[in-house]
Design an enzyme around this catalytic site. Structure first.
Site, PDB file in Angstrom:
ATOM      1  N   ASP A 163       0.844  -1.192   0.000  1.00 27.94           N
ATOM      2  CA  ASP A 163       0.000   0.000   0.000  1.00 27.94           C
ATOM      3  C   ASP A 163       0.881   1.245   0.000  1.00 27.94           C
ATOM      4  O   ASP A 163       1.855   1.325   0.757  1.00 27.94           O
ATOM      5  CB  ASP A 163      -0.902  -0.023   1.243  1.00 27.94           C
ATOM      6  N   CYS A 201      -3.069   1.057  22.490  1.00 26.54           N
ATOM      7  CA  CYS A 201      -2.533  -0.096  23.210  1.00 26.54           C
ATOM      8  C   CYS A 201      -1.718  -0.916  22.210  1.00 26.54           C
ATOM      9  O   CYS A 201      -2.208  -1.245  21.129  1.00 26.54           O
ATOM     10  CB  CYS A 201      -3.670  -0.934  23.791  1.00 26.54           C
ATOM     11  N   HIS A 249       8.441  -2.452   9.783  1.00 28.05           N
ATOM     12  CA  HIS A 249       7.697  -2.847   8.592  1.00 28.05           C
ATOM     13  C   HIS A 249       8.366  -2.414   7.283  1.00 28.05           C
ATOM     14  O   HIS A 249       8.469  -3.219   6.342  1.00 28.05           O
ATOM     15  CB  HIS A 249       6.275  -2.278   8.674  1.00 28.05           C
ATOM     16  N   ASP A 257       5.564  -5.732  13.690  1.00 29.54           N
ATOM     17  CA  ASP A 257       6.635  -4.961  13.044  1.00 29.54           C
ATOM     18  C   ASP A 257       6.368  -3.460  13.052  1.00 29.54           C
ATOM     19  O   ASP A 257       7.007  -2.704  12.326  1.00 29.54           O
ATOM     20  CB  ASP A 257       6.865  -5.452  11.610  1.00 29.54           C
ATOM     21  N   SER A 271       4.130  -6.251   2.342  1.00 28.19           N
ATOM     22  CA  SER A 271       2.923  -5.687   2.938  1.00 28.19           C
ATOM     23  C   SER A 271       1.677  -6.107   2.146  1.00 28.19           C
ATOM     24  O   SER A 271       1.474  -7.290   1.885  1.00 28.19           O
ATOM     25  CB  SER A 271       3.069  -4.161   3.013  1.00 28.19           C
ATOM     26  N   MET A 272       0.840  -5.138   1.742  1.00 28.30           N
ATOM     27  CA  MET A 272      -0.383  -5.474   1.025  1.00 28.30           C
ATOM     28  C   MET A 272      -0.102  -6.152  -0.307  1.00 28.30           C
ATOM     29  O   MET A 272      -0.962  -6.855  -0.854  1.00 28.30           O
ATOM     30  CB  MET A 272      -1.240  -4.220   0.816  1.00 28.30           C
ATOM     31  N   ASP A 308      -2.502  -2.310  18.574  1.00 29.88           N
ATOM     32  CA  ASP A 308      -3.323  -3.507  18.747  1.00 29.88           C
ATOM     33  C   ASP A 308      -4.783  -3.169  19.044  1.00 29.88           C
ATOM     34  O   ASP A 308      -5.685  -3.911  18.675  1.00 29.88           O
ATOM     35  CB  ASP A 308      -2.742  -4.355  19.874  1.00 29.88           C
TER      36      ASP A 308
END
EC number: 2.3.1.-
Length: 412
Positions: A46, A355, A392, A360, A198-199, A340
């Site tokens: 992305d 949170c 990432h 990554d 990734s995507m 998260d």
């Protein structure tokens, strides 16, 4: 060149030499001629390749905005277009317009967007054509490949696409990808290694799930997956609710939110029930909690009901239980605080408290490890490689990543 023995000469060869030649011919790997490395196709994630636009608009949102351009210009990534006020022009041009009747997106009136450089690497090596370090993406990896004997645009090629859209709206892209893979097989004498980030992994999986197994066995040597969001990512809920400026201070999250919502690929990457518990609370507010069973209400409450339609359009595009059907190398980052869940004091127009969990920094570990489920579901190997402390984007230039890729391509 192949070995050609004329019939009248065979009898002149000593028996031992003839036996040796025949043995070497039998033992040779038919998939890849000796001394050749497998061709490579790079599939970005992305925001992971340049986009160009040309304008002939009936109206503009600000008098500073260009109404008409004579030629195509870089709309992603051009840092000058993200400056205050000018960013309003950029958002109005790069957004997609969702049609509830056709269940498809279109460009705004008077805007044409194209993807430059299919088959080349430039548009994913640097997102900014000025080649600024800010926009460096696949560059370090491609430089490494060149150092190993590869040539840009020949045996290492890029497969950029319009990352705003989900795969169901990018049909011509997959036809071009298949044709390029077949061409590279013919030109370079063996099957291709797909390297996705990734995507781009979801795009690659979508592609592979729709190819006959015989085709994959012939044309695909391996699939190297980097930072794959197989089960979606939690941060997508924050992106949709209040926007995410990726820590770029000159961009307000609410300002960029309109563009992020309009990209169907955003809703496509919401967490999936085959990875996450239906009881997990992703978004908490003083009055209501949202789990993955509450997406419809979530979209209603953030004032973006088209998002629910987009999710319905895309949720079934990738079949989680269906493996890719090729050798898979699943590399994933750990040890980096990764969003998260989110708590909103004021929902949805204020930044939440975050949170964090493991992952990554973008892809949650739970999602990245979804590829483990395929180990018992396909004959081809599924190999996992943890990248401790690897963020990432940075994993693309990580020494461990590059060493692993070199082994896949060139052997020990």
């Amino acid at each position: 060149m192949g070995l050609h023995l004329r019939p009248y000469r065979v009898g002149l060869l000593p028996d031992g030499l003839l036996f040796l030649l025949l043995l070497l011919m039998l033992l040779a790997d038919p998939a890849l001629p000796a001394g050749r490395h497998p061709p490579v196709v790079l599939v970005p994630g992305d925001l992971g390749n340049q986009l160009e636009a040309k304008l002939d608009k009936p109206t503009v949102v600000h008098y500073l905005c260009s109404k008409k351009t004579e030629s195509y210009f870089t709309i992603w990534l051009n840092l000058e277009l993200l400056l205050p006020v000018i960013i309003d022009c950029w958002i109005d041009n790069i957004r997609l317009v969702y049609n509830k009747t056709s269940r498809a997106t279109q460009f705004p009136d008077g805007v044409d967007v194209r993807v430059p450089g299919f088959g080349k690497t430039f548009s994913l090596e640097f997102l900014d054509p000025s080649k600024s370090s800010v926009g460096s993406y696949f560059h370090t990896m491609v430089e490494s490949l060149v150092g190993w004997g590869y040539t840009r645009g020949e045996d290492v090629r890029g497969a950029p696409y319009d990352w705003r859209r989900a795969p169901n709206e990018n049909g011509p892209y997959f036809l071009a990808l298949r044709e390029m893979i077949e061409e590279m097989y013919q030109l370079y004498g063996g099957p291709v290694v797909l390297v996705a980030h990734s995507m781009g992994n979801m795009y690659t999986l979508y592609f592979l799930q729709r190819q006959p197994q015989a085709w994959k066995d012939k044309y695909i040597r391996a699939f190297v997956s980097l930072g794959a969001p197989w089960g979606g990512v939690a941060k997508t809920l924050r992106v949709l609710a209040s926007g995410d400026n990726n820590r770029i201070p000159v961009i307000g999250p609410l300002k960029i939110r309109e563009q992020q919502r309009s990209a169907v690929s955003t809703s496509w990457l919401l967490p999936y029930n085959y990875t996450w518990s239906p009881e997990k609370v992703f978004v908490q507010t003083p009055t209501i909690n949202y789990t993955l069973r509450d997406y419809r209400k979530f979209f209603q409450d953030i004032g973006f009901e088209d998002g629910w339609l987009m999710r319905q359009d895309t949720e079934g595009l990738v079949e989680a239980t269906m493996p890719p059907g090729v050798q898979l190398h699943c590399l994933y980052g750990t040890g980096v605080p990764t969003p998260d869940s989110f708590y909103y004091e004021s929902f949805p127009d204020r930044d939440p408290k975050i949170c964090f969990g493991d992952g990554d920094g973008t892809v949650n570990l739970k999602s990245a490890l979804q590829c483990q489920a395929w180990q018992s579901r396909q004959e081809h190997q599924v190999l996992l490689q943890e990248l401790p402390g690897s963020e990432h984007i940075e994993m693309l230039a990580n020494a461990t990543t590059l060493a692993y890729l070199k082994r896949v391509l060139l052997g020990p």
